[in-house]
Scaffold this motif. Structure first.
Motif, mmCIF file in Angstrom:
data_model
loop_
_atom_site.group_PDB
_atom_site.id
_atom_site.type_symbol
_atom_site.label_atom_id
_atom_site.label_comp_id
_atom_site.label_asym_id
_atom_site.label_seq_id
_atom_site.Cartn_x
_atom_site.Cartn_y
_atom_site.Cartn_z
ATOM 1 N N THR A 73 -9.807 30.413 -35.721
ATOM 2 C CA THR A 73 -9.618 31.541 -34.819
ATOM 3 C C THR A 73 -8.909 31.092 -33.540
ATOM 4 O O THR A 73 -8.556 29.921 -33.390
ATOM 5 N N ILE A 74 -8.742 32.027 -32.624
ATOM 6 C CA ILE A 74 -8.108 31.709 -31.349
ATOM 7 C C ILE A 74 -8.963 30.722 -30.544
ATOM 8 O O ILE A 74 -8.438 29.891 -29.810
ATOM 9 N N SER A 75 -10.274 30.805 -30.733
ATOM 10 C CA SER A 75 -11.175 29.875 -30.027
ATOM 11 C C SER A 75 -11.343 28.558 -30.782
ATOM 12 O O SER A 75 -12.278 27.812 -30.509
ATOM 13 N N ASN A 76 -10.469 28.278 -31.762
ATOM 14 C CA ASN A 76 -10.448 27.015 -32.510
ATOM 15 C C ASN A 76 -11.713 26.809 -33.340
ATOM 16 O O ASN A 76 -12.159 25.677 -33.540
ATOM 17 N N GLU A 77 -12.302 27.882 -33.851
ATOM 18 C CA GLU A 77 -13.457 27.783 -34.723
ATOM 19 C C GLU A 77 -13.037 28.092 -36.160
ATOM 20 O O GLU A 77 -12.193 28.956 -36.407
ATOM 21 N N VAL A 78 -13.663 27.379 -37.102
ATOM 22 C CA VAL A 78 -13.366 27.614 -38.516
ATOM 23 C C VAL A 78 -13.854 29.004 -38.902
ATOM 24 O O VAL A 78 -15.010 29.362 -38.647
ATOM 25 N N PHE A 79 -12.971 29.785 -39.523
ATOM 26 C CA PHE A 79 -13.324 31.151 -39.904
ATOM 27 C C PHE A 79 -13.508 31.221 -41.409
ATOM 28 O O PHE A 79 -12.631 30.808 -42.180
ATOM 29 N N MET A 80 -14.652 31.747 -41.823
ATOM 30 C CA MET A 80 -14.976 31.891 -43.238
ATOM 31 C C MET A 80 -15.417 33.322 -43.510
ATOM 32 O O MET A 80 -15.889 34.020 -42.615
ATOM 33 N N ALA A 81 -15.278 33.719 -44.765
ATOM 34 C CA ALA A 81 -15.743 35.038 -45.203
ATOM 35 C C ALA A 81 -16.223 34.908 -46.638
ATOM 36 O O ALA A 81 -15.789 34.016 -47.381
ATOM 37 N N ASP A 82 -17.124 35.789 -47.018
ATOM 38 C CA ASP A 82 -17.693 35.788 -48.370
ATOM 39 C C ASP A 82 -16.953 36.831 -49.206
ATOM 40 O O ASP A 82 -17.038 38.030 -48.930
ATOM 41 N N LEU A 83 -16.232 36.357 -50.211
ATOM 42 C CA LEU A 83 -15.481 37.285 -51.066
ATOM 43 C C LEU A 83 -16.418 38.228 -51.806
ATOM 44 O O LEU A 83 -16.042 39.366 -52.120
ATOM 45 N N ALA A 84 -17.640 37.785 -52.091
ATOM 46 C CA ALA A 84 -18.594 38.638 -52.801
ATOM 47 C C ALA A 84 -19.034 39.825 -51.955
ATOM 48 O O ALA A 84 -19.509 40.825 -52.488
ATOM 49 N N LYS A 85 -18.871 39.737 -50.631
ATOM 50 C CA LYS A 85 -19.273 40.824 -49.747
ATOM 51 C C LYS A 85 -18.080 41.585 -49.182
ATOM 52 O O LYS A 85 -18.274 42.591 -48.498
ATOM 53 N N MET A 86 -16.848 41.096 -49.428
ATOM 54 C CA MET A 86 -15.706 41.835 -48.867
ATOM 55 C C MET A 86 -15.593 43.262 -49.400
ATOM 56 O O MET A 86 -15.387 44.182 -48.576
ATOM 57 N N PRO A 87 -15.651 43.564 -50.713
ATOM 58 C CA PRO A 87 -15.712 42.708 -51.895
ATOM 59 C C PRO A 87 -14.325 42.424 -52.499
ATOM 60 O O PRO A 87 -14.221 41.665 -53.438
ATOM 61 N N ALA A 125 -7.597 50.580 -59.301
ATOM 62 C CA ALA A 125 -8.483 51.427 -58.498
ATOM 63 C C ALA A 125 -9.879 51.494 -59.104
ATOM 64 O O ALA A 125 -10.881 51.480 -58.377
ATOM 65 N N ARG A 126 -9.953 51.556 -60.427
ATOM 66 C CA ARG A 126 -11.275 51.625 -61.066
ATOM 67 C C ARG A 126 -12.060 50.327 -60.851
ATOM 68 O O ARG A 126 -13.260 50.357 -60.580
ATOM 69 N N LEU A 127 -11.400 49.193 -60.981
ATOM 70 C CA LEU A 127 -12.064 47.918 -60.724
ATOM 71 C C LEU A 127 -12.495 47.803 -59.261
ATOM 72 O O LEU A 127 -13.588 47.321 -58.958
ATOM 73 N N GLY A 162 -19.795 41.375 -60.246
ATOM 74 C CA GLY A 162 -19.192 40.082 -59.951
ATOM 75 C C GLY A 162 -17.722 39.967 -60.248
ATOM 76 O O GLY A 162 -17.218 38.863 -60.433
ATOM 77 N N ILE A 163 -16.977 41.090 -60.296
ATOM 78 C CA ILE A 163 -15.529 41.055 -60.489
ATOM 79 C C ILE A 163 -14.874 41.454 -59.172
ATOM 80 O O ILE A 163 -15.135 42.549 -58.656
ATOM 81 N N HIS A 164 -14.056 40.567 -58.611
ATOM 82 C CA HIS A 164 -13.471 40.787 -57.294
ATOM 83 C C HIS A 164 -11.956 40.630 -57.382
ATOM 84 O O HIS A 164 -11.442 39.859 -58.199
ATOM 85 N N LEU A 165 -11.257 41.360 -56.518
ATOM 86 C CA LEU A 165 -9.808 41.440 -56.583
ATOM 87 C C LEU A 165 -9.182 40.862 -55.327
ATOM 88 O O LEU A 165 -9.672 41.094 -54.208
ATOM 89 N N ILE A 166 -8.091 40.109 -55.517
ATOM 90 C CA ILE A 166 -7.239 39.653 -54.420
ATOM 91 C C ILE A 166 -5.829 40.099 -54.761
ATOM 92 O O ILE A 166 -5.203 39.566 -55.691
#
Length: 849
Positions: free
Chosen positions: A491-505, A650-652, A660-664
């Motif tokens: 981030t701008i404050s030089n911290e490692v940024f992480m996210a959980d793909l399972a919760k995005m989803p 769209a259906r997925l 447990g099926i996630h899209l990028i």
């Protein structure tokens, strides 16, 4: 049930068992050792000065010991009393006695409560004796003296005695329940009992005084003795009942017992009052059928039953009846019992067992770019600050405060405007500030979320690289507990940024060509490969450009998924993309059926149940890995396939999260005809690299800003709440190649993860006339399975007969040709035409002839 039979049933199951010789030996040994310790300690205290000097002369025969157990007693007394805990050592001897009696099954006390009290006194008694004797003598031991001396130096003598007094007071409060409310209740109970006794001693008349007194005593002695205990699952269990003797002059009645139980954890809270188990036990005798000769009023007026003397002559004397209350038995479900037995026998199911020797990638596979610490250029900061303040002052915008936060790529200047300044007046000056600073990519955040400031992001002249190795090796990533951790960068404050793909989803990415979008996809895939085992994660990769994701072909047998008839796991053909997306929809529906049968809401709960062996694989259950669909260029698919791609995507996006099926999905052209409203509504997480126009930024983020980025991994991340500016971690192509080679060289599965087969509606049917000579050997067995289950599913034949998909498909074609099942029905199972096994056997007999 008579009293003797009832007594036999309530005897302890341990009674009558013959103790084994090892138990007798160890039990008596512990008891004997406790006696030796106790007498050694007593003798040592009587002559401790002499015994202390003799404790180290075990081998010198010329020195005689005054201890009752000789030099061994001196040594024991010196170790336990002088060098340890003083007179609290007697508690050690008592604990050995407790252990010995427990081994011999002589449970005349509560062992855990006794051990708890013993530990309390072992901790505090030496300190108390050390404070009383001020370290003189051996009553407190070295432990008591040291702790007393330390507390005395820290909190003083007054504080020391306050701590001791508080501990003693707390002990008595917890042990004897000496709270004001409980004391008041006990006093009230004593007063009520006293008043009741006084009232009972006041006869209404001299004639019936003696009769009433005798009757009351007889009722009290014959009252039922019911013991109620708390059992697991907050249920009440009546353990034992004593037969009730009906007093003379009363007919036999059958009492009904109404038990209302409120069970709360029996613990002590230092902030609130203790909530013990509350029992309301009301005994309500049923009113007997009255006769002209007998009439009784049996309504209870208090817990102590006070019956009314009979009017007519009493019935037969000494009538007894038994009160039987069926205990509530906490019976485990049969499936739970079986699962527990399987876990005890085989342990939890290990989904990693097939690739037990798989080694996770090491950080050394990624390139080290050297020192990545941010260097602070004080001159640049001061220059930019003066330019911002001077420009705003020229436009009559006063600033009361300004501060800077330095990031890898940009510096955030936070300003606090003076009272009366409008935020819109500062937002309109974005182009003027960019002109004055001679910088590209000025972005104004007015106001900043959660702060009372306005942010101005200014690119640095010498940005710092954020390497993939630095974020993968960070403590935050290595110790995360996310299900699908994705590390983007810093981030701008030089911290490692992480996210959980399972919760995005699901994640929607956009960016112009050459702005870091493909590097961002590689960063996401790399972070997932560093955290998930091949049995836990599968990728479905769609690469219309044919070159971006080809590096991952080496991990096909570990992490990739494909259609059964596909030659390559990484999909580049548009037609195969359509079939793959529809196949994923079939997989999604199948997983929802499994979750429904397992009574689970999401994949995590389902896999936990399967790991605990609560789900039977014979019923089709299996460990379900996460599936991540990666589409590198979505705009090309929309141009070539249109609605055929948009509908399954769209259906997925709408339904696949729970299974447990996630899209990028990534695209370099985020226009409205590519990212439609149906797709955007189901992709709450967005990642935007630099785009060409403000319209594209609004399409992907619903707000401007992405067109003001400086490129080279500079990105904006939107999670539905706020927009964060990040510097994406850089992972080069050689690093991805080394990672893929490291995984690919290890032992993998026999093939890629196979998705369900999908046959499009416009495809020509390959089912022709049935030839009995080409009938499969498992044809009849497959027909019986299909008819008995009434499910025309090819995947079910695979599981039941343990076949490959191609052979199971040929058998299904033969079943269709013979008329046992209907034609292909898209994502649904085929219709089973024959309804029962008897009709099937007749059909097969005709087919053989």
């Amino acid at each position: 049930m008579d009293k003797k039979t009832q007594t036999k049933q309530t005897e302890s199951p341990d009674k009558g068992k013959i103790l084994s010789k090892p138990r007798i030996f160890f039990g008596l040994t512990f008891i004997l050792f406790s006696v030796v310790l106790a007498f050694s300690f007593v003798s040592y205290l009587m002559n401790w000065k002499a015994d202390q000097s003799q404790a180290g002369t075990m081998t010198d025969k010329t020195i005689k010991s005054s201890n009752i157990f000789g030099k061994v007693g001196d040594w024991l007394g010196n170790i336990f009393i002088f060098e340890s805990i003083g007179i609290a050592s007697f508690i050690i001897a008592f604990l050995f006695l407790v252990v010995g009696t427990l081994i011999l099954k002589k449970r005349t006390f509560k062992p855990w409560k006794t051990i708890g009290h013993s530990l309390f006194f072992i901790c505090w008694l030496p300190i108390f004796m050390g404070a009383v004797t001020k370290g003189q003598g051996v009553l407190g031991g070295v432990y008591g003296y040291q702790i007393m001396d330390y507390l005395n130096a820290i909190i003083g003598s007054v504080g020391l005695w306050m701590v001791l007094a508080a501990s003693i007071l707390l002990y008595f409060i917890l042990e004897f329940n000496l709270r004001p409310s409980s004391i008041k209740a006990k006093l009230g109970k004593i007063n009520d009992n006293t008043i009741g006794k006084v009232k009972s001693m006041m006869p209404s008349s001299e004639e019936n005084f003696e009769a009433d007194e005798e009757l009351e005593e007889e009722v009290e002695t014959s009252a039922p003795n019911v013991t109620v205990t708390d059992v697991p699952n907050n249920k009440t269990k009546v353990k034992e009942q004593t037969p009730v003797n009906v007093p003379k002059g009363f007919p036999e009645v059958q009492p009904t017992t109404d038990i209302e139980t409120i069970v709360t954890p029996n613990h002590t809270s230092f902030e609130g009052e203790e909530k013990p188990i509350s029992l309301n036990l009301n005994t309500k005798p049923a009113v007997p059928t009255s006769t002209p000769e007998q009439a009784f009023d049996m309504t209870p007026v208090s817990p102590a039953i006070t019956p009314v003397p009979p009017v007519s002559k009493p019935p037969q004397d000494n009538i007894k009846f038994n009160v039987e209350v069926a205990p509530v038995i906490d019976v485990l479900d049969e499936s739970d019992r079986k699962s527990q037995e399987l876990v005890e026998k085989h342990g939890l199911y290990d989904h990693k067992l097939d690739l037990a020797g798989f080694q996770m990638p090491t950080v050394e596979l990624l390139k080290d770019y050297g020192n990545e610490e941010i260097s602070i250029n004080q001159e640049e900061l001061e220059e930019n600050k003066n330019k911002i303040v001077g420009l705003l002052k020229n436009f009559n915008v006063g600033i009361s405060e300004i501060k800077a936060t330095i990031g890898p790529t940009v510096t955030l200047y936070e300003i606090v405007p003076e009272a009366g300044i409008r935020v819109s007046a500062i937002k309109k000056l974005q182009d003027d500030i960019a002109l004055n600073l001679s910088a590209l990519g000025i972005r104004i955040i007015a106001p900043m979320p959660g702060k009372g400031t306005i942010g101005i992001e200014v690119p640095r002249k010498n940005p710092t690289m954020v390497s993939m190795r630095s974020v993968i090796a960070s403590h935050k990533f290595q110790n995360t507990d996310m299900d699908l951790p994705v590390v983007f960068g810093k981030t701008i404050s030089n911290e490692v940024f992480m996210a959980d793909l399972a919760k995005m989803p699901h994640l929607l990415m956009a960016g112009a060509t050459g702005q870091g979008k493909s590097v961002g996809i590689n960063a996401i895939l790399t972070s997932l490969l560093y955290k998930k085992h091949p049995s836990e994660l599968k990728f479905v990769m769609v690469d219309p450009k044919k070159v971006e994701l080809s590096l991952y072909s080496k991990i096909e047998r570990h992490y990739l998924a494909k259609l059964p008839d596909a030659e390559e796991a990484i999909i580049t053909d548009t037609n195969k993309v359509i079939n793959t997306l529809n196949s994923l929809c079939i997989e999604m529906d199948t997983r929802y059926d499994l979750l429904k049968n397992a009574f689970c809401k999401n994949l995590k709960e389902y896999n936990k149940k399967f790991t605990e062996r609560k789900l039977n694989p014979e019923n089709g259950h299996r460990f379900l890995p996460y599936i991540v669909l990666v589409v590198d260029e979505f705009a090309d698919l929309i141009m070539t396939a249109g609605k055929e791609v948009e509908l399954p995507i769209a259906r997925l996006a709408q339904l696949a999260r729970a299974v447990g099926i996630h899209l990028i999905v990534a695209t370099q052209r985020p226009s409205v005809n590519v990212i439609t409203g149906m797709i955007k509504a189901n992709f709450p997480a967005r990642a935007a690299f630099r785009v060409i126009s403000s319209v594209d930024s609004r399409t992907i983020l619903d707000s401007p800003g992405a067109d003001q980025l400086i490129g080279k991994g500079d990105m904006l991340y939107f999670n539905g709440n706020e927009i964060l500016r990040l510097q994406c971690a850089f992972v080069d192509t050689p690093e991805v190649e080394r990672l893929a080679e490291y995984i690919g060289e290890q032992k993998g599965y026999s093939s890629a993860f196979l998705l369900p087969e999908f046959v499009s509606e416009d495809s020509t049917s390959t089912v022709g006339a049935f030839d009995p000579n080409e009938k499969d050997a498992l044809f009849e067995e497959a027909a019986r399975i299909i008819v008995s289950t009434q499910q025309g599913s090819t995947s079910m034949l695979q599981r039941q007969l343990k076949l490959g998909y191609n052979r199971a498909g040929r058998i299904m074609d033969q079943l269709e040709a013979t008329g046992i099942v209907g034609g292909f029905n898209g994502a649904k199972a085929r219709e089973v035409i024959i309804s029962d096994l008897h009709s099937l056997e007749q059909f097969l007999e005709d087919l053989r002839s």
